[in-house]
Design a protein around this motif. Sequence first.
Motif, mmCIF file in Angstrom:
data_model
loop_
_atom_site.group_PDB
_atom_site.id
_atom_site.type_symbol
_atom_site.label_atom_id
_atom_site.label_comp_id
_atom_site.label_asym_id
_atom_site.label_seq_id
_atom_site.Cartn_x
_atom_site.Cartn_y
_atom_site.Cartn_z
ATOM 1 N N THR B 403 0.835 -1.206 0.000
ATOM 2 C CA THR B 403 0.000 0.000 0.000
ATOM 3 C C THR B 403 0.872 1.260 0.000
ATOM 4 O O THR B 403 2.085 1.192 0.189
ATOM 5 C CB THR B 403 -0.903 0.050 1.245
ATOM 6 N N ARG B 404 0.216 2.380 -0.203
ATOM 7 C CA ARG B 404 0.923 3.658 -0.231
ATOM 8 C C ARG B 404 1.598 3.955 1.096
ATOM 9 O O ARG B 404 2.607 4.625 1.129
ATOM 10 C CB ARG B 404 -0.053 4.805 -0.534
ATOM 11 N N ALA B 407 5.070 1.542 1.426
ATOM 12 C CA ALA B 407 6.278 1.556 0.603
ATOM 13 C C ALA B 407 6.178 2.512 -0.581
ATOM 14 O O ALA B 407 5.089 2.804 -1.066
ATOM 15 C CB ALA B 407 6.538 0.138 0.062
ATOM 16 N N TYR B 408 7.337 2.987 -1.001
ATOM 17 C CA TYR B 408 7.408 3.718 -2.269
ATOM 18 C C TYR B 408 6.902 2.817 -3.397
ATOM 19 O O TYR B 408 6.282 3.286 -4.341
ATOM 20 C CB TYR B 408 8.854 4.143 -2.563
ATOM 21 N N ILE B 409 7.203 1.525 -3.298
ATOM 22 C CA ILE B 409 6.742 0.586 -4.334
ATOM 23 C C ILE B 409 5.217 0.628 -4.415
ATOM 24 O O ILE B 409 4.639 0.681 -5.497
ATOM 25 C CB ILE B 409 7.218 -0.861 -4.032
ATOM 26 N N GLY B 410 4.564 0.633 -3.241
ATOM 27 C CA GLY B 410 3.107 0.679 -3.205
ATOM 28 C C GLY B 410 2.583 1.984 -3.786
ATOM 29 O O GLY B 410 1.589 2.002 -4.520
ATOM 30 N N THR B 411 3.258 3.081 -3.467
ATOM 31 C CA THR B 411 2.851 4.388 -3.984
ATOM 32 C C THR B 411 2.966 4.412 -5.506
ATOM 33 O O THR B 411 2.047 4.849 -6.207
ATOM 34 C CB THR B 411 3.754 5.483 -3.377
ATOM 35 N N LEU B 412 4.092 3.913 -6.002
ATOM 36 C CA LEU B 412 4.325 3.892 -7.455
ATOM 37 C C LEU B 412 3.216 3.112 -8.170
ATOM 38 O O LEU B 412 2.587 3.607 -9.110
ATOM 39 C CB LEU B 412 5.688 3.250 -7.731
ATOM 40 N N ILE B 413 2.962 1.904 -7.695
ATOM 41 C CA ILE B 413 1.992 1.059 -8.402
ATOM 42 C C ILE B 413 0.578 1.610 -8.251
ATOM 43 O O ILE B 413 -0.200 1.616 -9.203
ATOM 44 C CB ILE B 413 2.113 -0.411 -7.929
ATOM 45 N N LEU B 557 -2.141 10.120 10.307
ATOM 46 C CA LEU B 557 -2.792 10.445 9.030
ATOM 47 C C LEU B 557 -2.893 9.204 8.152
ATOM 48 O O LEU B 557 -3.920 8.938 7.530
ATOM 49 C CB LEU B 557 -1.973 11.496 8.272
ATOM 50 N N ALA B 558 -1.792 8.451 8.118
ATOM 51 C CA ALA B 558 -1.749 7.253 7.280
ATOM 52 C C ALA B 558 -2.788 6.243 7.752
ATOM 53 O O ALA B 558 -3.477 5.616 6.941
ATOM 54 C CB ALA B 558 -0.349 6.642 7.315
ATOM 55 N N SER B 562 -5.846 4.561 5.750
ATOM 56 C CA SER B 562 -5.777 3.145 5.437
ATOM 57 C C SER B 562 -7.062 2.415 5.832
ATOM 58 O O SER B 562 -7.355 1.341 5.348
ATOM 59 C CB SER B 562 -4.568 2.494 6.099
ATOM 60 N N ARG B 563 -7.865 3.048 6.703
ATOM 61 C CA ARG B 563 -9.164 2.440 7.018
ATOM 62 C C ARG B 563 -10.013 2.367 5.753
ATOM 63 O O ARG B 563 -10.739 1.403 5.526
ATOM 64 C CB ARG B 563 -9.883 3.253 8.098
ATOM 65 N N GLU B 564 -9.909 3.401 4.926
ATOM 66 C CA GLU B 564 -10.657 3.394 3.674
ATOM 67 C C GLU B 564 -10.105 2.354 2.711
ATOM 68 O O GLU B 564 -10.829 1.801 1.895
ATOM 69 C CB GLU B 564 -10.599 4.777 3.016
ATOM 70 N N ASP B 565 -8.795 2.134 2.814
ATOM 71 C CA ASP B 565 -8.178 1.160 1.922
ATOM 72 C C ASP B 565 -8.556 -0.266 2.295
ATOM 73 O O ASP B 565 -8.386 -1.181 1.512
ATOM 74 C CB ASP B 565 -6.651 1.315 1.939
#
Lengths: 459, 633
Positions: B403-404, B407-413, B557-558, B562-565
Amino acid sequence: MNYGTSVIAAISTPAGKGGIGIVRMSGDGALAVAGRVFRAKNGKDPSTMKGYTAAFGTVHKTSGELIDQCILLCFRAPKSYTGEDVAEIQCHGGEAVIQEVLRAVLDSGAEPADRGEFTRRAFLNGRISLTEAEAVMAIVNAASAQGERAAASQAEGSLARRTVEFRDRILAVQTQIAAEIDFPEEDVDEADRGELTREVRKLSEDVSGLIRGYDAGQKMLRGIPAAIVGSPNVGKSTILNLVSGYEKAIVSPEAGTTRDIIEEQVSLGGITLMLADTAGIREQASGDVERIGIDRARERLLRSSLILAVFDVSRPLEEDDLALIEELRGKPVLAVINKNDLPAVADTGKIKEAFPSFVEISAVDPGSLEKLEAAVAEMAGVASFDADQPLLANERQRSCAVRANDALREAADSLEKGYTLDVCYALLDEALSVLYELSGENASEEVIDAVFRDFCVGK
Amino acid sequence: MFEYKSYDVAVIGAGHAGIEAALAAARLGCRTAVFTLTLDAIGNMPCNPSIGGTGKGHLVMELDALGGEMGKAADATMLQSRMLNLAKGPAVHSLRVQSDRRAYHRYMKSALEAEPNLDIFQDEVIGIDVENGAVTAVRTSLGGVFPCRTAVICTGTYLGGKIFVGDAVRRSGPDGVVPADRLTQCLVDLGLPIRRFKTGTPARVHSRSIDYSVLERQDGDSEIVPFCFDNDKPLENTRCCWIAYTNEETHEVIRRNLGRSPLYGGAIVGIGPRYCPSIEDKVVRFPDKKRHQLFIEPCGANTEEMYLQGMSSSLPLDVQYEMYRTIKGLEHVEIMRPAYAIEYDCCDPTELYATLQSKRIKGLFGAGQFNGTSGYEEAAVQGFVAGVNAAHLVLGREPFVLTRKEAYIGTLIDDLVTKGVNDPYRMMTSRCEYRLILRQDNADERMCPKGHELGLLSDSKYELFLKNHEELEKELELIKHTTLHATDEVNSMLESRGETPLSGGVSAESVLKRPNIRYTDILPFLHADGNYPSAKVQQKAEIEIKYEGYLKRQAALADKLSREDQLALDEDIDYKQITGLRLEAADKLNRIKPSSFGQAARISGVNPADLQVLSVWLAKRRRESAKEKTDDQ
């Protein structure tokens, strides 16, 4: 969406004046939030209350300052309108009071409820039927269409312009920082730290100006709780009549005539006061009825943002007057030194020493009104209020502005404390996203777009 | 009839994405094949000879902590290492190394060869067979038909590659390798929306033709931080870089010849990356800038080729000579590989799920430039995620999605599959809203448990992580529970740092939070025995304590988001059927098919009122299906 996890709050009585005003909170921890603003007379903590019970007490600002007496109603999940824990604070009506209660609740951890959100939660928790839910959906749709219209009209409005201005200024700072951070090896000129700090600090101040403007605007719109007090027969009622323009209170030369609280919405030079004409405060009340009147006067004084203390300059200060001076010392008082058409006898030095704000008038002289208006405007803190300044429209917008201001203030603090740029950058992100929330837009890639527009970066 | 070997996972392309995809799938136990146009271009660096950079260093460290290969190869083949942004805060420290590109290629080729479940095959994949909406085989230009259950497209700039040097245009992949010209038609036939992107690269020039005496020298860091936290081999800078500048004369040459640029002449239709503009773009867009900076970087330890970073161009060869030779120090420069622009085919990444699997075709995955990104590091992390998910599909395991906030990986994807891309996408710290908590220094904390759970992080590396983790926890405990007293030692330390001395006992934590105090200042008071924790633990503890308030604020904040995610949206929802959703929102939602409410909220064109409607509809449906169940019983 986080159903029921957050506590939402709203005023649930219609706008305008009603007998009572209700602020409703719903969600996990609604009673805990209530507990932060409500003090029960019996000392009981609201979070220990059972469902369908009520408690009598007082409601306070987060600073502890008293707002009003009230009743707290407690509903326990799932037996409530929304199916969640619900707390309702019922207090005396009056827009100003109920707004203050809502403010206190929002300051204590609740979020402003979206339109129809109580109903939506009620449905989600199975408390209302499908048909009812579809009705809500229609309302939501209507609200969105309305919201779009409102946004369209607001887009030309001064608030929208101001929000865009703040956003652009934050974006400009963000862009500079992003260019420096994401393209460290390229010849991007580094921003001067001092200048950066000043701009972020200025942003924070400007946003808080928006909040102050809102609060002042609320005062203008809803009326400032004010009271008029004074020893018997110093001319309070005459002054009330002067400002309201017609005879309302019984004006008679006999001391103790005004036995009840008369609350009058009066407009003084564009400022609305919820002005209470209180019973003359006298140590020796002549009867029970008058004693009740005196108690009420004292209580009403407690929650006044502006107190007009009237003194009669044509006679020496009496014990009552001196007691009043002591009682009111340090409170938001405008001393009204009345009857200046008669020979001055009273020691006005004593009054002026206790109350830095004073005005000398004669209530029977119509020209006194202007003097009084100017003095009240000054006292109400709205003298400098500029009606052309943009105004936040509601508590939701105010809540956004408060959060943006908080993040901006932290950002400026972080720079001043010597923290690295990454911290300031993150806090500006937060401020920016809140401002987008305020304007109801989706943030996308503005910062990145701006970096490429403004800087020659990339290899 | 000859029966070709069948595979679980067929990887098309052996660049930075293909390598990670193939290794991950094979290491998860899948029979894997990787197809490449030439074995000599495995892990090629057709552009800058470097790994890492802002945002990219984060990607490499995360990938390493998940069990990827890129960090190891970068550590093993580096010529020079620098930590960027050291003064700008721990969140944006970014590691960048110059690499020996041939050594990097050899390292990666060996890594692929060493993998037991992995076959490497030199041939062009020209078709993907699909039956009943699922991948069944890949076909090659030599007539091979390899049955497979999944295929990962990692075609880079080779897919429909076309190179431009002025008006000299030819179909080609980078570095003289043939392009993959036939696969695109098959993908179009399968219904994938194919688009055309463009990128470019500067000239490689001969080192002896450069006058280094007039250039600024840029050395590597004296203390080198590796990409791999478990790397204990001493690393050394063996080469340096040089800085040069264009001037008005250079710009004049460019302006005079703009008409001969395919970019400005209209020959190039592909969309180029904003972050990687050609020199002609820079001169046109920033006419007031008197000079542009360029870096001269070595391409390897055993080559004289030097890379002119910052000077990518598609101008004709004669203009390139003229242009480069206006630069101080390059007056007599000899070009070895001319600069060029390259166009290639790629797909709209909103066609993919966050697993990088196609929404249309089961078992078809994409990674790297095919997904609209640019950069070796962006490609590698996608390759890894696609490879893991291809393997998980075959093995019947749960999808692997970061997820965002993880990780940066999650943000990228998430950016790719939710927002799509308008030009080749590069990772930047600005893209990452949780950058304070997603740092390079805690990439191991964030990713190692996941890498180990996947089964791709070795036990020894995981144990080292656990050991470091425990050491950090102990150190944090210690600092929170140690009181510093107003002793002469403490106060003289404080005064020497310009801080007010103590008058009584104060926690070590609060002393460290003072602006001018570093961890090394309080170490002697924490560890009287002189038995200090590792430098890495010191660094981590310092960041955790000094930035504690800000880290907590961002974590809160995250969590809220993430509850919405966590609120999942089914793939089979037809958003057009939802009364009250605006048409634009319904269209976007139907196209993106968000997997969660949070993802839906990030789609541009879906506004807060749409989300309200959606949440009411969802709840309504939940209740109806609950009711049906009761009725059935």
